[in-house]
Scaffold this active site. Structure first.
Site, mmCIF file in Angstrom:
data_model
loop_
_atom_site.group_PDB
_atom_site.id
_atom_site.type_symbol
_atom_site.label_atom_id
_atom_site.label_comp_id
_atom_site.label_asym_id
_atom_site.label_seq_id
_atom_site.Cartn_x
_atom_site.Cartn_y
_atom_site.Cartn_z
ATOM 1 N N TYR A 42 12.073 -1.629 -9.767
ATOM 2 C CA TYR A 42 12.200 -1.889 -8.327
ATOM 3 C C TYR A 42 13.141 -1.538 -7.485
ATOM 4 O O TYR A 42 13.536 -1.201 -6.373
ATOM 5 C CB TYR A 42 11.692 -3.497 -8.057
ATOM 6 C CG TYR A 42 10.077 -3.782 -8.085
ATOM 7 C CD1 TYR A 42 9.584 -4.005 -9.398
ATOM 8 C CD2 TYR A 42 9.400 -3.570 -7.078
ATOM 9 C CE1 TYR A 42 8.314 -4.341 -9.574
ATOM 10 C CE2 TYR A 42 7.800 -3.595 -7.453
ATOM 11 C CZ TYR A 42 7.352 -3.816 -8.443
ATOM 12 O OH TYR A 42 6.098 -4.176 -8.694
ATOM 13 N N ASP B 259 6.529 -0.822 1.116
ATOM 14 C CA ASP B 259 7.653 0.106 1.710
ATOM 15 C C ASP B 259 8.114 -0.662 3.236
ATOM 16 O O ASP B 259 9.236 -0.038 3.439
ATOM 17 C CB ASP B 259 7.472 1.552 1.722
ATOM 18 C CG ASP B 259 6.231 1.889 2.304
ATOM 19 O OD1 ASP B 259 5.670 2.964 1.834
ATOM 20 O OD2 ASP B 259 5.813 1.195 3.316
ATOM 21 N N HIS C 263 -0.185 -6.633 -0.370
ATOM 22 C CA HIS C 263 0.492 -6.538 -1.865
ATOM 23 C C HIS C 263 2.012 -7.057 -1.630
ATOM 24 O O HIS C 263 2.624 -6.978 -2.653
ATOM 25 C CB HIS C 263 0.422 -5.258 -2.180
ATOM 26 C CG HIS C 263 -0.845 -4.918 -2.836
ATOM 27 N ND1 HIS C 263 -1.324 -3.619 -3.062
ATOM 28 C CD2 HIS C 263 -2.188 -5.969 -2.895
ATOM 29 C CE1 HIS C 263 -2.670 -3.722 -3.256
ATOM 30 N NE2 HIS C 263 -3.115 -4.610 -3.089
ATOM 31 N N CYS D 203 12.315 -22.574 -7.189
ATOM 32 C CA CYS D 203 12.194 -23.287 -5.692
ATOM 33 C C CYS D 203 11.027 -22.755 -4.705
ATOM 34 O O CYS D 203 10.930 -23.210 -3.942
ATOM 35 C CB CYS D 203 13.520 -23.653 -5.321
ATOM 36 S SG CYS D 203 14.039 -22.002 -4.381
ATOM 37 N N CYS E 5 19.451 -17.440 -7.318
ATOM 38 C CA CYS E 5 18.634 -17.499 -6.013
ATOM 39 C C CYS E 5 19.493 -18.429 -5.097
ATOM 40 O O CYS E 5 20.344 -18.992 -5.203
ATOM 41 C CB CYS E 5 17.668 -18.651 -6.398
ATOM 42 S SG CYS E 5 16.687 -19.184 -4.902
ATOM 43 N N ASN F 137 -7.902 11.655 3.814
ATOM 44 C CA ASN F 137 -7.500 11.838 2.279
ATOM 45 C C ASN F 137 -7.130 13.258 2.098
ATOM 46 O O ASN F 137 -7.945 14.213 2.551
ATOM 47 C CB ASN F 137 -8.280 11.154 1.326
ATOM 48 C CG ASN F 137 -7.494 10.828 -0.036
ATOM 49 O OD1 ASN F 137 -6.764 11.800 -0.554
ATOM 50 N ND2 ASN F 137 -7.462 9.524 -0.561
#
Ligand code: BV8
Length: 248
Positions: free
Chosen positions: A73, A110, A125, A136, A152, A219
């Site tokens: 990520y 994104d 998503h 928390c 956090c 597409n």
């Protein structure tokens, strides 16, 4: 009729359908960001070091190896940060500004639709720049690299995860409810740059078709056909979507 004339004819037809639709829906997938330089999930280039998203974007993968999942990520966050929305994102924002009833949904994380000025798009998503604290529940914007021991900001505990819906996790109920409420009355869906391989998003166009609504698809390839559409515009989103937005 030449291919270009054929395409022009169906672009005009698509614009006419969207203009007349009472409850139109827009759905985008990774293909709308391809021309921004963001790899798609199932394209030939894959996403990262030959890992399959289905192997990394899961709670089990994060449980097993949070550092590997954060590497993926962090790599994607840095990549997205270097890129920009492309003409397809800007055209989607124009469509949303022109069609007051248009509901917009993206599978992408994104943030490029918002960056292109499309306010209020449902990021079903999640978003790659947000983190969620399993301890928390705090949800925060985090644009820098995150590590398994990053604390956090709210409770100080480690274990932050991306605020993203992984495979096997439910789409946030409030988001899904809004989408299904729209699908119940949707008379035209515009599907841009998705392989139609991930559910429940892959089922949206099928549902519109089942209710005899219009399915318009943009597409670059026609290999997948998870649903019959009545207008299939073959080509790059960045080339075709602006032409529809010009006519709506
Ligand atoms: C859930 C975040 C239930 C991660 C992602 C039936 C019903 C319900 C669920 C399932 C089902 N069958 C299977 C499932 C499980 C699973 C699923 O669908 N699996 C697949 C692999 C079969 N679904 C789930 O797990 C979902 N959860 O249903 O929960 C539940 C209920 C209660 C309690 C618990 C659980 C959650 C799915 C969400 C997964 N997260 N993203 C991240 O991004 O890191 S999905 C991921 O794939 C991305 O979001 C991506 O957007 C999405 C879909 O892929 P596409 O966007 O379509 O991208 P792809 O590369 O595949 O295709 C690109 C397309 O663009 C291609 O067609 C290409 O030709 C085209 N293209 C390329 N360039 C261009 C272009 N087009 C135009 N112009 C161009 N220039």
């Amino acid at each position: 009729m030449s291919d270009e004339a054929h395409l022009e004819h169906y672009i005009e037809r698509a614009a006419k359908i969207l203009r007349a639709a009472r409850a139109p829906l827009f759905l985008s997938g990774a293909g709308i960001s391809a021309e921004s330089g963001i790899p798609t999930f199932r394209g030939t280039e894959g996403l990262w070091k030959n890992y399959r998203p289905e192997d990394l974007a899961t709670p089990a993968a994060f449980q097993r190896d949070p550092a590997l999942v954060w590497d993926w990520y962090n790599w994607r966050k840095r990549l997205v940060a270097e890129k920009q929305p492309n003409p397809a994102h800007h055209a989607a924002a124009r469509l949303a500004a022109t069609l007051p009833n248009l509901m917009t949904v993206t599978q992408n994380v994104d943030g490029f639709h918002a960056l292109a000025g499309l306010a209020g798009i449902l990021e079903m998503h999640g978003n790659i720049y947000r983190t969620r604290c399993p301890s928390c529940g705090d949800i925060a914007e985090n644009r820098g690299d995150i590590f398994a021991d990053t604390p956090c900001a709210a409770c100080g505990k480690p274990g932050l995860r991306p605020d993203i819906v992984w495979f096997g996790e439910a789409i946030p109920a409030a988001v899904l409810q809004r989408i299904y409420e729209r699908l119940n009355v949707c008379d035209a869906i515009l599907v841009v740059g998705t392989s139609g391989s991930v559910y429940p998003a892959a089922g949206f166009a099928v549902e519109v078709r089942r209710r005899e609504g219009h399915v318009i698809e943009i597409n670059v390839d026609e290999n997948h056909r998870p649903y019959a559409n009545d207008i299939y515009l073959r080509g790059a989103a960045g080339a075709i979507l602006p032409r529809i937005a010009d006519l709506v």
